[in-house]
Design an enzyme around this catalytic site. Structure first.
Site, PDB file in Angstrom:
ATOM      1  N   HIS A 479       0.889  -1.209  -0.039  1.00 13.17           N
ATOM      2  CA  HIS A 479      -0.010   0.226   0.179  1.00 13.17           C
ATOM      3  C   HIS A 479       0.932   1.177  -0.059  1.00 13.17           C
ATOM      4  O   HIS A 479       0.797   2.159  -0.737  1.00 13.17           O
ATOM      5  CB  HIS A 479      -0.814  -0.061   1.130  1.00 13.17           C
ATOM      6  N   GLU A 480       1.832   1.373   0.957  1.00 16.29           N
ATOM      7  CA  GLU A 480       2.566   2.566   1.008  1.00 16.29           C
ATOM      8  C   GLU A 480       3.440   2.666   0.052  1.00 16.29           C
ATOM      9  O   GLU A 480       3.836   3.761  -0.700  1.00 16.29           O
ATOM     10  CB  GLU A 480       3.424   2.463   2.197  1.00 16.29           C
ATOM     11  N   HIS A 483       1.584   4.440  -2.906  1.00 12.06           N
ATOM     12  CA  HIS A 483       1.783   5.986  -2.711  1.00 12.06           C
ATOM     13  C   HIS A 483       2.836   6.350  -3.149  1.00 12.06           C
ATOM     14  O   HIS A 483       3.035   7.404  -3.878  1.00 12.06           O
ATOM     15  CB  HIS A 483       1.518   6.276  -1.366  1.00 12.06           C
ATOM     16  N   GLU A 509      -5.973   7.326  -2.573  1.00 13.46           N
ATOM     17  CA  GLU A 509      -5.783   5.843  -2.493  1.00 13.46           C
ATOM     18  C   GLU A 509      -5.770   5.146  -3.761  1.00 13.46           C
ATOM     19  O   GLU A 509      -5.768   3.806  -3.391  1.00 13.46           O
ATOM     20  CB  GLU A 509      -6.789   5.446  -1.392  1.00 13.46           C
ATOM     21  N   ILE A 612     -16.625  12.880  11.012  1.00 11.38           N
ATOM     22  CA  ILE A 612     -17.319  14.138  10.022  1.00 11.38           C
ATOM     23  C   ILE A 612     -17.621  15.223  10.933  1.00 11.38           C
ATOM     24  O   ILE A 612     -17.755  16.291  10.432  1.00 11.38           O
ATOM     25  CB  ILE A 612     -18.808  13.459   9.361  1.00 11.38           C
ATOM     26  N   GLY A 615     -13.504  15.789  12.141  1.00 14.25           N
ATOM     27  CA  GLY A 615     -11.982  15.554  11.495  1.00 14.25           C
ATOM     28  C   GLY A 615     -12.527  15.941   9.980  1.00 14.25           C
ATOM     29  O   GLY A 615     -13.491  16.783   9.792  1.00 14.25           O
ATOM     30  N   TYR A 617     -13.638  14.561   7.321  1.00  5.99           N
ATOM     31  CA  TYR A 617     -14.358  13.542   6.749  1.00  5.99           C
ATOM     32  C   TYR A 617     -15.836  14.189   6.097  1.00  5.99           C
ATOM     33  O   TYR A 617     -16.594  13.702   5.622  1.00  5.99           O
ATOM     34  CB  TYR A 617     -14.489  12.193   6.853  1.00  5.99           C
TER      35      TYR A 617
HETATM   36 ZN    ZN Z   1      -2.973   5.048   1.974  1.00  4.23          ZN
END
Ligand code: ZN
Length: 694
Positions: A479-480, A483, A509, A612, A615, A617
Site C-alpha cells: 500500500h505505502e 503511494h 488511495e 465528520i 475531522g 471527512y
Molecule cells: Zn494510503
C-alpha cells in the site's frame, strides 16, 4: 549568510537533506531564518508581481523550497527519531510555520494576481498543468474565504472560529465520555474463551485505573477492566461469552457522548447549521456541494449513484451473512434471537471455524528481504523501472534505514526513497506511512528529482534471522509503496501538482490500493515467500485461507461503510438543520435500510462520529468507497486482460505508469482515470473482487 547558518544542515537547498547531521538545536535558528526569508520574498512578490506564469506562479511555488529543506525533515524526524529536545524545538516553531502558510494562502494581492492571470490574455498560452496549478491555488484561497470582503468576510471568520472550537469540544466529549466508562470483571468464569492479549490489556487497564492500595491485577486472575477503546472493546465483543455483559458494553459504546455533561447532540445541530451558512457565503448550495468542489467525484448525484450501485447487490449478501450467524448461534445453544451485541461474537466463531490462521503461522514465510525483492520485481514487471539499493554515502537518521534509487528503462535515475522498515518504540511512531521528502521541481533551470519516505514498523531482525512479516504488514508495505510510486514516477515539474501533491482527496488511495491487490494474486504472493528455515513457499491451503478471509462477510462490511457514508452525505445535503427532523432521525432511517437488524432505540452513534464532526471527512466519508472502486476497477483492467498474459500486463502496467503515476495531480483525476481505463469508473470490479456479484 553567517558562519552559523552556513553550517546549519537545515539551511541547505540542494541534494538530499543531511539527516544524520540534524540536531534539535539547529531547528529554531534555521526555521526562523527560513520563515523570515519567506516573508521577505512574499512581501516583495506582493509588490512587484505581474500576472504571468514567470512573474507570479514560479516565484510563488519557490516560496516553499526553504521549508522543504528546513521544516519537512523536522516533521519527519519528529515521527521517526523523537526526543524531548526535538519535540520542544518542533512545538516552538509549529505555530509560526502554520501562520506563515496561512499568510501565503490568504494573501489578497497574490489571489488577485492569480485571478488576473486566469482572466488575462496570457492564460491561453499556459499548458494544462500550468493552468491546474493556478486553478488549485485560486480554489483553495476561495474555499478559505480569501475572495470575500466586508461583512461577509467578517462573518466567515467568525463561523470558522466557532466551528473549530466546536470540533475540539466534540472530540473532547467523545474522549471524556469514553474514559468515564469501564466494566470491571472479577469472576474468572466470565473470561472463558478470551485470547491472551485481551486478558493482558484488560488487567493492565485495571492497574492503570485502580486506586492506591488496591491489589494488582494479573492477566490470569484479574480483575479485568473493559473499556470503550477499540483494542479493549472489540476483542471483548468478539470473545466474551457473557451475553448480558456484551449487551451492557455495546449499549455504552453506541451512546458515547450522548447525555450529561459530554452531550454532543446540540453540537451536531450547531455544526450542520454553521456549515450551511458558511458555504452559503461562498455561493454553494449545500456543504456537500462545497466538499465535492475539491474532489474527483463530479457531484452528489454521482456519489449517490455509487451508493446505490454498491448497496443493491451487497444487501442480499449481508442478509445471508446474518442468516449464517443465526444458524451458528442456534447450533451453539443461544436461545434468544440475534441482537447487535451478538454479531461480533458469532462472526468471530464463524471465522475460526472457516479459516483460522494466525500472524505467527504466516510470518516465517515472509522474510522482509524476500518480500522486498518480490515487490521490486513486480514494480519492474509492471512499470519497467528498476529499484536499486544505494546506501553508500547517504546520511540517515538510523543505521537500519536503507536508501534506494529508482531508474527508468534507459537506466537513468528518476527518483529515490528511504525505507525505514523496523519498529523502534522509544522514538518512532507506530503504523506505516509514505511521506514526501523532496518534491520534483525546477530550481534555476535545474531539475530536482522526487524523493520519498516509506516508513513501516516491522519486527527487527533477530540474530541471523531477517525481519519476518505478517501478511497484514506485507499488504501495508505494498500500500505505502503504491503511494511512493505515485510520488516518484511523476513527470510533472511543478511542485504544487507533482507526485501525490494536488491529487484530489478521494483519488489519493488509487495507486496505493491498486498495489495491495497484487497481494491476493497467487503467483505474485507465493513467489515472494520462502520459509525462513526450510525455504518452502507458502502452502496452498494457507494462501486459500488468506484469500477467503478477504471476502469474509464482505456484504455486511460493505453495508456498514455505506451506512456511515450515506448518513454523512444526507446530513450535508438534503437535511435541513432548522427543520423538524433531527440528525438522529436521518441516521436511524439510513441505518434501518443498511442493516439487517434495525438499530436499537438507544443508538446515538452520531455523537461519537469524529470523522465528520471533528475531522476532515464531512461530506467526504464516501471517499473510502470511492477510492476502493477506483483501485479495484484499475486492477480489473489487468484481470480482464489476464494476469498471466505477460504482454497485456506489461502494456497495461506502462499505461498505468504513464497516466495515474506520471500525471498524479497534474490533471483532474477523472481525466487521468479515463485515459487509463478508457471509460469512467465502474463499481463492478470491486463487487466482483469482494464476491458480491452472483
Ligand atoms: Zn494510503
Amino acid at each position: 549568510m553567517t558562519a552559523q547558518t552556513a553550517s546549519n544542515p537545515l539551511l541547505r537547498r540542494e541534494g538530499l537533506p543531511p539527516f544524520g547531521e540534524i540536531r534539535p538545536e539547529h531547528i529554531v535558528p534555521a526555521v526562523e531564518e527560513v520563515l523570515a526569508e519567506r516573508e521577505r520574498r512574499l512581501e516583495e512578490l506582493e509588490k512587484s508581481l505581474t500576472p504571468t506564469w514567470e512573474g507570479l506562479v514560479e516565484p510563488l511555488m519557490l516560496l516553499d523550497l526553504g521549508l522543504e529543506y528546513g521544516w519537512r525533515p523536522v516533521k519527519h524526524l519528529l515521527h521517526v527519531k523523537n526526543s524531548e529536545a526535538l519535540r520542544e524545538a518542533h512545538d516552538a516553531m509549529l505555530p509560526k510555520v502554520v501562520a506563515s502558510d496561512l499568510r501565503v494562502q490568504q494573501s489578497r494581492p497574490i489571489y488577485e494576481g492569480l485571478v488576473a492571470l486566469k482572466e488575462g490574455s496570457a492564460w491561453a498560452s499556459l499548458s494544462g498543468a500550468q493552468k491546474r496549478v493556478v486553478d488549485l491555488r485560486i480554489r483553495d484561497a476561495q474555499h478559505a474565504g480569501v475572495g470575500l470582503t466586508g461583512d461577509a468576510k467578517e462573518r466567515f471568520i467568525e463561523i470558522e472560529k466557532e466551528l473549530s472550537q466546536i470540533a475540539t469540544s466534540f472530540q473532547n466529549h467523545v474522549l471524556d465520555s469514553k474514559k468515564a466508562y469501564a466494566l470491571i470483571i472479577t469472576d474468572k468464569a466470565d473470561t472463558e474463551g478470551w485470547p491472551e492479549t485481551l486478558r493482558a490489556v484488560s488487567a493492565q487497564s485495571y492497574n492503570q485505573a485502580k486506586e492506591e492500595g488496591d491489589p494488582d491485577a494479573t492477566p490470569e486472575s484479574g480483575p479485568w477492566r473493559i473499556t470503550l477503546d477499540f483494542p479493549s472493546f472489540y476483542p471483548f465483543m468478539q470473545h466474551s461469552r457473557n451475553r448480558e455483559q456484551r449487551r451492557e458494553v455495546y449499549l455504552a459504546y453506541v451512546t458515547v457522548a450522548s447525555s450529561g455533561e459530554w452531550n454532543n447532540s446540540d453540537l451536531i445541530a450547531r455544526t450542520l447549521t454553521l456549515r450551511r451558512e458558511k458555504v452559503g457565503l461562498l455561493d454553494f448550495g449545500t456543504y456537500a456541494d462545497f466538499s465535492l468542489d475539491a474532489k474527483m467525484a463530479p457531484g452528489v448525484a454521482a456519489v449517490e449513484k455509487m451508493f446505490d450501485d454498491l448497496s443493491s447487490p451487497s444487501m442480499p449478501h449481508a442478509r445471508k451473512d446474518f442468516e449464517e450467524l443465526q444458524a451458528l448461534a442456534a447450533e451453539g445453544g443461544q436461545k434468544e434471537p440475534l441482537a447487535h451485541w451478538d454479531l461480533a461474537f458469532w462472526a468471530e466463531r464463524l471465522r475460526e471455524k472457516r479459516f483460522d490462521y494466525t500472524d505467527e503461522q504466516l510470518r516465517p514465510y515472509f522474510p522482509m528481504p524476500r518480500v522486498l525483492d518480490g515487490l521490486f520485481a513486480l514494480t519492474n514487471r509492471l512499470f519497467g523501472v528498476t529499484v536499486e539499493q544505494s546506501d553508500g554515502g547517504v546520511s540517515v537518521w538510523n543505521p537500519d534505514v536503507r536508501y534506494f534509487v529508482v531508474r527508468d528503462e534507459e537506466g537513468k535515475q528518476v527518483a529515490s526513497f528511504y525505507l525505514d522498515a523496523y519498529t523502534r518504540p522509544a522514538e518512532k511512531r507506530g503504523g506505516a506511512w509514505m511521506d514526501d521528502c523532496l518534491d520534483r521541481r525546477r530550481v534555476d533551470g535545474k531539475l530536482h528529482l522526487p524523493v520519498v519516505h516509506v516508513t513501516c514498523n516491522g519486527t527487527p531482525p533477530v540474530g541471523e534471522k531477517p525481519s519476518l512479516m505478517s501478511f497484514g504488514e506485507v499488504e501495508t508495505l505494498f500500500h505505502e509503496f503504491g503511494h511512493a510510486l505515485q510520488g516518484m514516477l511523476t513527470t510533472i515539474d511543478y511542485s504544487d501538482i507533482a507526485g501525490t501533491n494536488g491529487v484530489e482527496w478521494d483519488a489519493i488511495e488509487l495507486a496505493s490500493q491498486f498495489m495491495e491487490n497484487w497481494c491476493y494474486h497467487k503467483p505474485t504472493l507465493v513467489g515472494m515467500t520462502a520459509h525462513v528455515d526450510t525455504g518452502e513457499p507458502l502452502p496452498d491451503d494457507l494462501f486459500e485461507k488468506i484469500k477467503a478471509a478477504r471476502t469474509f462477510r464482505a456484504g455486511s462490511n460493505m453495508m456498514r461503510q455505506l451506512e456511515f457514508g450515506i448518513t454523512d452525505m444526507r446530513l450535508h445535503h438534503e437535511f435541513d438543520p432548522g427543520g423538524a427532523e433531527t440528525a438522529f432521525d436521518v441516521h436511524r432511517e439510513v441505518a434501518s435500510k443498511t442493516n439487517v437488524l434495525p438499530p436499537v432505540d438507544e443508538n446515538r452513534f452520531l455523537c461519537a462520529f469524529n470523522h465528520i464532526f471533528a475531522g476532515p471527512y464531512a461530506a467526504g466519508y464516501y471517499s473510502y468507497k470511492w477510492a476502493e472502486v477506483l483501485s479495484a476497477d484499475a486492477f480489473g483492467a489487468f484481470e480482464e486482460a489476464g494476469l498471466e498474459n505477460e504482454k497485456a500486463v506489461r502494456d497495461l502496467g506502462r499505461r498505468f505508469r504513464d497516466t495515474v503515476l506520471a500525471e498524479g495531480g497534474g490533471r483532474h483525476p477523472m481525466d487521468v482515470f479515463r485515459d487509463f481505463r478508457g471509460r469512467e469508473p465502474s463499481t463492478e470490479a470491486l463487487l466482483r473482487q469482494n464476491g458480491l456479484l452472483d
